[in-house]
Design a protein around this motif. Structure first.
Motif, mmCIF file in Angstrom:
data_model
loop_
_atom_site.group_PDB
_atom_site.id
_atom_site.type_symbol
_atom_site.label_atom_id
_atom_site.label_comp_id
_atom_site.label_asym_id
_atom_site.label_seq_id
_atom_site.Cartn_x
_atom_site.Cartn_y
_atom_site.Cartn_z
ATOM 1 N N ASP A 51 9.400 95.038 4.602
ATOM 2 C CA ASP A 51 9.124 93.888 3.553
ATOM 3 C C ASP A 51 9.204 92.438 4.617
ATOM 4 N N ALA A 52 9.901 92.476 5.621
ATOM 5 C CA ALA A 52 10.046 91.388 6.554
ATOM 6 C C ALA A 52 10.224 90.114 5.907
ATOM 7 N N PRO A 53 11.366 89.809 5.352
ATOM 8 C CA PRO A 53 11.769 88.825 4.794
ATOM 9 C C PRO A 53 12.070 87.527 5.930
ATOM 10 N N GLN A 54 11.600 86.421 6.089
ATOM 11 C CA GLN A 54 11.771 85.490 7.074
ATOM 12 C C GLN A 54 12.906 84.450 6.976
ATOM 13 N N THR A 55 13.625 84.625 5.867
ATOM 14 C CA THR A 55 14.757 83.396 5.775
ATOM 15 C C THR A 55 16.048 84.279 5.943
ATOM 16 N N TYR A 56 17.071 83.261 6.449
ATOM 17 C CA TYR A 56 18.207 83.935 6.614
ATOM 18 C C TYR A 56 19.034 84.476 5.381
ATOM 19 N N LYS A 57 18.734 83.586 4.278
ATOM 20 C CA LYS A 57 19.301 84.121 2.856
ATOM 21 C C LYS A 57 18.893 85.416 2.448
ATOM 22 N N ASP A 58 17.690 85.562 2.660
ATOM 23 C CA ASP A 58 17.119 87.070 2.239
ATOM 24 C C ASP A 58 17.809 88.042 2.918
ATOM 25 N N LEU A 59 17.791 87.776 4.149
ATOM 26 C CA LEU A 59 18.626 88.785 5.117
ATOM 27 C C LEU A 59 19.995 88.977 4.690
ATOM 28 N N ASP A 60 20.505 87.758 4.601
ATOM 29 C CA ASP A 60 22.006 87.934 4.420
ATOM 30 C C ASP A 60 22.517 88.518 3.110
ATOM 31 N N ARG A 64 25.147 91.596 3.946
ATOM 32 C CA ARG A 64 26.224 91.212 3.902
ATOM 33 C C ARG A 64 27.420 92.173 3.545
ATOM 34 N N PRO A 65 27.221 93.119 2.803
ATOM 35 C CA PRO A 65 28.189 94.237 2.717
ATOM 36 C C PRO A 65 28.584 94.949 4.047
ATOM 37 N N ILE A 66 27.665 94.903 5.091
ATOM 38 C CA ILE A 66 27.818 95.725 6.027
ATOM 39 C C ILE A 66 27.963 95.060 7.538
ATOM 40 N N LEU A 67 28.423 93.579 7.307
ATOM 41 C CA LEU A 67 28.605 92.682 8.425
ATOM 42 C C LEU A 67 29.908 92.998 9.220
ATOM 43 N N ARG A 68 30.732 93.744 8.777
ATOM 44 C CA ARG A 68 31.897 93.885 9.674
ATOM 45 C C ARG A 68 31.671 95.361 10.434
ATOM 46 N N PRO A 86 11.229 89.661 14.551
ATOM 47 C CA PRO A 86 11.962 88.644 15.482
ATOM 48 C C PRO A 86 12.894 88.171 14.386
ATOM 49 N N ALA A 87 12.611 88.174 13.089
ATOM 50 C CA ALA A 87 13.744 87.490 12.260
ATOM 51 C C ALA A 87 15.082 88.354 12.074
ATOM 52 N N GLY A 88 14.736 89.530 11.811
ATOM 53 C CA GLY A 88 15.925 90.501 11.818
ATOM 54 C C GLY A 88 16.392 90.700 13.156
ATOM 55 N N THR A 89 15.691 90.816 14.281
ATOM 56 C CA THR A 89 16.588 90.607 15.692
ATOM 57 C C THR A 89 17.416 89.681 15.686
ATOM 58 N N SER A 90 16.894 88.267 15.580
ATOM 59 C CA SER A 90 17.893 87.253 15.696
ATOM 60 C C SER A 90 19.164 87.128 14.758
ATOM 61 N N TYR A 91 18.686 87.647 13.529
ATOM 62 C CA TYR A 91 19.873 87.656 12.527
ATOM 63 C C TYR A 91 20.998 88.585 13.089
ATOM 64 N N ALA A 92 20.498 89.819 13.302
ATOM 65 C CA ALA A 92 21.668 90.668 13.678
ATOM 66 C C ALA A 92 22.221 90.308 15.021
ATOM 67 N N LEU A 93 21.555 89.833 16.109
ATOM 68 C CA LEU A 93 22.266 89.512 17.119
ATOM 69 C C LEU A 93 23.197 88.185 16.979
ATOM 70 N N ASN A 94 22.919 87.518 16.010
ATOM 71 C CA ASN A 94 23.575 86.314 15.687
ATOM 72 C C ASN A 94 24.944 86.679 15.142
ATOM 73 N N LYS A 95 24.668 87.659 14.140
ATOM 74 C CA LYS A 95 26.052 88.194 13.430
ATOM 75 C C LYS A 95 26.793 88.967 14.475
ATOM 76 N N LEU A 96 26.357 89.697 15.413
ATOM 77 C CA LEU A 96 26.938 90.368 16.351
ATOM 78 C C LEU A 96 27.793 89.476 17.341
ATOM 79 N N GLY A 97 27.056 88.392 17.510
ATOM 80 C CA GLY A 97 28.024 87.240 18.522
ATOM 81 C C GLY A 97 28.790 86.716 17.705
ATOM 82 N N ILE A 98 28.709 86.467 16.703
ATOM 83 C CA ILE A 98 29.970 86.039 15.470
ATOM 84 C C ILE A 98 31.119 86.841 15.692
#
Length: 101
Positions: A51-60, A64-68, A86-98
């Motif tokens: 589906d390739a959503p491009q917004t942070y809100k759509d991915l989140d 969100r249920p599996i962020l831990r 790239p949108a999914g990669t950056s989202y996931a790497l940002n969450k891992l960094g947090i």
């Protein structure tokens, strides 16, 4: 002249420790299998990447249920890199960094 070979005597306490070590290894190996990825998460990952959503809100909203669970986020990051998303990669790497911070 043939010398007889004696089997060394194992103290009783040592035998108890070896049994405990064996039990620990068996239990640990059974628990390691719990880290397998579920089929539903693999399907969710495939659907998100297709589906390739491009917004942070759509991915989140979906992730969100599996962020831990860093192993699932890492799987999503690797799948996003593999599929050139790239949108999914950056989202996931940002969450891992947090999480690792």
């Amino acid at each position: 002249m043939i010398k007889s070979f004696k089997i060394p005597h194992i103290p009783f306490n040592w035998a108890n420790y070896s049994i405990l070590l064996y039990a620990f290894i068996v239990v640990f190996l059974n628990e390691v299998k719990a880290q397998d990825l579920s089929k539903s998460f693999k399907e969710t990952t495939e659907r998100l990447i297709s589906d390739a959503p491009q917004t942070y809100k759509d991915l989140d909203m979906v992730l969100r249920p599996i962020l831990r669970d860093t192993s699932l986020i890492r799987y999503f990051a690797n799948a996003s890199v593999k599929e050139n998303y790239p949108a999914g990669t950056s989202y996931a790497l940002n969450k891992l960094g947090i999480y690792y911070r």
